[in-house]
Scaffold this motif. Structure first.
Motif, PDB file in Angstrom:
ATOM      1  N   PHE A 101       0.789  -1.236   0.000  1.00 14.89           N
ATOM      2  CA  PHE A 101       0.000   0.000   0.000  1.00 14.89           C
ATOM      3  C   PHE A 101       0.825   1.292   0.000  1.00 14.89           C
ATOM      4  CE2 PHE A 101      -2.754  -3.135   2.332  1.00 14.89           C
ATOM      5  CZ  PHE A 101      -3.622  -3.359   1.276  1.00 14.89           C
ATOM      6  N   ASP A 102       2.037   1.237   0.566  1.00 11.03           N
ATOM      7  CA  ASP A 102       2.847   2.457   0.671  1.00 11.03           C
ATOM      8  C   ASP A 102       3.152   2.966  -0.738  1.00 11.03           C
ATOM      9  OD1 ASP A 102       4.844   4.388   0.909  1.00 11.03           O
ATOM     10  OD2 ASP A 102       5.724   3.449   2.666  1.00 11.03           O
ATOM     11  N   GLY A 103       2.581   4.101  -1.067  1.00 13.39           N
ATOM     12  CA  GLY A 103       2.764   4.680  -2.399  1.00 13.39           C
ATOM     13  C   GLY A 103       1.622   4.305  -3.332  1.00 13.39           C
ATOM     14  N   ALA A 104       1.482   2.996  -3.591  1.00 10.87           N
ATOM     15  CA  ALA A 104       0.489   2.548  -4.578  1.00 10.87           C
ATOM     16  C   ALA A 104      -0.918   3.032  -4.235  1.00 10.87           C
ATOM     17  CB  ALA A 104       0.514   1.023  -4.677  1.00 10.87           C
ATOM     18  N   GLU A 136      10.575   7.154  -5.385  1.00 18.54           N
ATOM     19  CA  GLU A 136      10.484   7.883  -4.111  1.00 18.54           C
ATOM     20  C   GLU A 136      11.308   7.168  -3.050  1.00 18.54           C
ATOM     21  OE1 GLU A 136       8.600   9.207  -0.215  1.00 18.54           O
ATOM     22  OE2 GLU A 136       8.815   7.204  -1.017  1.00 18.54           O
ATOM     23  N   GLU A 137      11.376   5.836  -3.189  1.00 17.59           N
ATOM     24  CA  GLU A 137      12.103   5.014  -2.208  1.00 17.59           C
ATOM     25  C   GLU A 137      13.548   4.767  -2.637  1.00 17.59           C
ATOM     26  OE1 GLU A 137      10.666   4.546   0.527  1.00 17.59           O
ATOM     27  OE2 GLU A 137       8.571   3.937   0.311  1.00 17.59           O
ATOM     28  N   ALA A 138      14.091   5.648  -3.486  1.00 21.13           N
ATOM     29  CA  ALA A 138      15.438   5.409  -4.033  1.00 21.13           C
ATOM     30  C   ALA A 138      16.485   5.208  -2.940  1.00 21.13           C
ATOM     31  CB  ALA A 138      15.838   6.564  -4.938  1.00 21.13           C
TER      32      ALA A 138
HETATM   33 ZN   LIG Z   1       5.430   6.188   0.527  1.00 18.76          ZN
END
Ligand SMILES: [Zn+2]
Length: 431
Positions: A101-104, A136-138
Motif C-alpha cells: 500500500f505504501d505509495g500505490a 520515491e524510495e530510491a
Molecule cells: Zn510512501
C-alpha cells in the motif's frame, strides 16, 4: 454547473471500489518477492506497476504521458482546459520486501476517482492528472550521495545533475543515471532542462498515502488531514572518542568511557526533547544506530569509542536548529565532565514542508460534508508532497489508517478506510 454533492461523489467512488481491489490484488501478485512486495526504483517491479497503471488508464479513456525521468501522467479531461489542472498521485516503487500500500494507494486512489467520475458521468471542472511517481524510495536501493525522491524532484527541476552519477546502486554499484537509461528514460534531458512541472500550470497537488505511524489506528479514526511533513536534522557519522582501558584495574576517576558518555548524551537529549515538547514544539528524536568498535571492544575493556547516529525531526525549522545546537552544547559539556571528545560531524538539514492552509481547510470541509471523521495530524515520514510544496505548489495530503507501520509486508489498510479517503480525494478534485 455546480460541483456535485457529497452523495453523488460517495456513490461514484463506492461503485468504482471493485476496480481498486482488483488493482491492489494484481499489483501484489505480480510484484511479490520473498515475504513482501519488491518494486525496485527503476527496476522490474516498479515497471510492472507503471505498466499496470497505464493499461488501466487507457481502458478508462485517460490521456497518458511520460516525462524524461519516467514519471507517468494519466489525465481525465475536465470541462475547461484553460483552468490549471489538479495533480494527484504518489509513488509506485517500494522498499525491498515492503508492503503493497505504501505509495500505490495514492496512485490507485487517483485512478479510481477518475474511473468513478467517468462512469458516473461527472465531468470535473478542470483536468485531473494522476501522477505515478518514480523512485520515491530510491534511498532503499541507491547508496552514495543523493537526496532520494528522485522522480518528483526530477519532474520539479530539483534533482541536482551530480545525483545522477553520485547515487550508486547498492547491489551492482552502477549509477542512477545508468539505471534510468536502462529503464528507457533520458537522464541527459533532465540536466539543466526546464522543469516538467511548474506551479503556475497546476491548481495544486494532492496525495493520499497510508499513515506510516500508529496515530490514526490508536485514536480509532479512518483518515487524517496532514498539516505538514517533518523536516530533519541528521548526524549520520557521530562519534564519541574516549580511551580504552582495563575494566578491572582502572578506577572511575581515570576512565574515559565512551559508552557511558554516549548514554549520558542520549539521556540529556531525551530530557531536552521532553522539555521542548512540553513547551509546544513538534519534535521527535532517535538514536537509531549505536555501537562500539567490534574489533576493539570486549567484556573486560572500558570502551574507548562509540559510533552513533542522531535523527531529529520537526515541522519547525527553528526547533530543528535549536535542538541541533543543544545537541552540540550538551556533547561539549559531557565531554568535559567525562574526559571524552564528541565528534558529532555534520548535521544534514532537510527543511520541513507545510501543507497549504487553504487545502487543509477545504479537506476539513470535505470530510465534514462526507461525514468522515478525519483529524489533522503531522506526517513524520517524508513524501513526494514535500517536494511539490518546496517547489511552490499548493500541496495537501490525506492519510489513511494503517496498522503495523509501513515498509514491511504487514501493512494493513482496510478497503473501507481507503474508500473513505478516496471519497475525500474525489470531493477535492471535482471542486
Ligand atoms: Zn510512501
Amino acid at each position: 454547473m455546480n460541483a456535485p454533492d457529497a452523495m453523488s461523489i460517495r456513490h461514484a467512488v463506492v461503485a468504482a471500489m471493485p476496480l481498486a481491489e482488483k488493482l491492489f490484488t494484481i499489483l501484489r501478485r505480480s510484484t511479490t518477492a520473498g515475504a513482501g512486495v519488491s518494486r525496485e526504483s527503476y527496476g522490474p517491479g516498479e515497471q510492472i506497476a507503471h505498466d499496470l497503471a497505464a493499461q488501466f488508464a487507457r481502458e478508462q479513456g485517460l490521456d497518458c504521458a511520460i516525462d524524461p525521468a519516467g514519471n507517468l501522467y494519466l489525465t481525465l479531461r475536465g470541462r475547461d482546459a484553460s483552468l490549471p489542472a489538479w495533480i494527484t498521485g504518489s509513488h509506485l516503487d517500494s522498499v525491498p520486501e515492503g508492503g503493497n500500500f505504501d505509495g500505490a494507494a495514492g496512485v490507485i486512489a487517483g485512478l479510481v476517482v477518475a474511473a468513478g467520475l467517468r462512469r458516473a458521468g461527472i465531468v470535473p471542472a478542470r483536468d485531473i492528472t494522476v501522477m505515478a511517481v518514480r523512485a520515491e524510495e530510491a534511498s532503499s536501493w541507491f547508496a552514495g550521495s543523493h537526496q532520494g525522491h528522485i522522480g518528483s524532484r526530477a519532474a520539479l527541476g530539483m534533482l541536482e545533475p551530480q545525483e545522477l552519477s553520485g547515487a550508486v546502486h547498492s547491489r551492482d554499484g552502477r549509477t542512477l543515471g545508468e539505471h534510468m537509461r536502462e529503464a528507457g528514460f533520458d537522464p541527459i534531458a533532465i540536466r539543466g532542462a526546464d522543469p516538467y512541472l511548474t506551479p503556475e500550470r497546476f491548481h495544486g497537488y494532492l496525495e493520499l498515502h497510508i499513515e506510516q505511524g500508529p496515530v490514526l489506528e490508536n485514536i480509532g479514526k479512518p483518515a487524517g488531514i496532514v498539516t505538514g511533513i517533518r523536516g530533519s536534522s541528521r548526524a549520520r557519522n557521530a562519534r564519541c572518542i574516549g580511551a580504552y582501558s582495563h575494566s578491572g584495574a582502572v578506577p572511575r576517576e581515570y576512565r574515559s568511557d565512551a559508552v557511558l558518555a554516549t548514554a549520558a548524551l542520549c539521556t540529556l537529549l531525551d530530557d531536552a526533547w521532553s522539555e521542548m515538547q512540553a513547551a509546544g514544539a513538534d519534535l521527535v528524536f532517535t538514536v537509531g544506530k549505536l555501537c562500539t568498535d567490534p574489533d576493539a571492544h570486549g567484556i573486560t575493556k572500558v570502551p574507548g569509542e562509540t559510533r552513533f547516529t542522531i535523527d531529529l525531526r520537526s515541522q519547525e525549522i527553528e526547533t530543528l536548529e535549536a535542538m541541533t545546537a543543544r545537541a552540540r552544547a550538551i556533547a561539549d559539556e559531557i565531554g568535559r565532565e567525562r574526559r571524552v571528545t564528541f565528534d558529532l560531524g555534520k548535521f544534514d538539514l532537510s527543511a520541513p514542508a507545510r501543507m497549504d492552509a487553504g487545502l487543509q481547510e477545504a479537506l476539513a470541509e470535505g470530510a465534514n460534508a462526507l461525514g468522515i471523521d478525519a483529524p489533522a495530524l503531522p506526517s513524520g515520514a517524508g513524501h513526494d508532497a514535500q517536494d511539490f510544496a518546496h517547489a511552490g505548489f499548493r500541496a495537501g495530503m490525506i492519510f489513511v489508517r494503517n496498522a503495523n507501520g509501513s515498509h514491511n509486508p504487514h501493512e494493513a489498510m482496510a478497503m473501507e478506510d481507503f474508500c473513505l479517503g478516496t471519497q475525500l480525494l474525489a470531493w477535492m478534485l471535482v471542486r
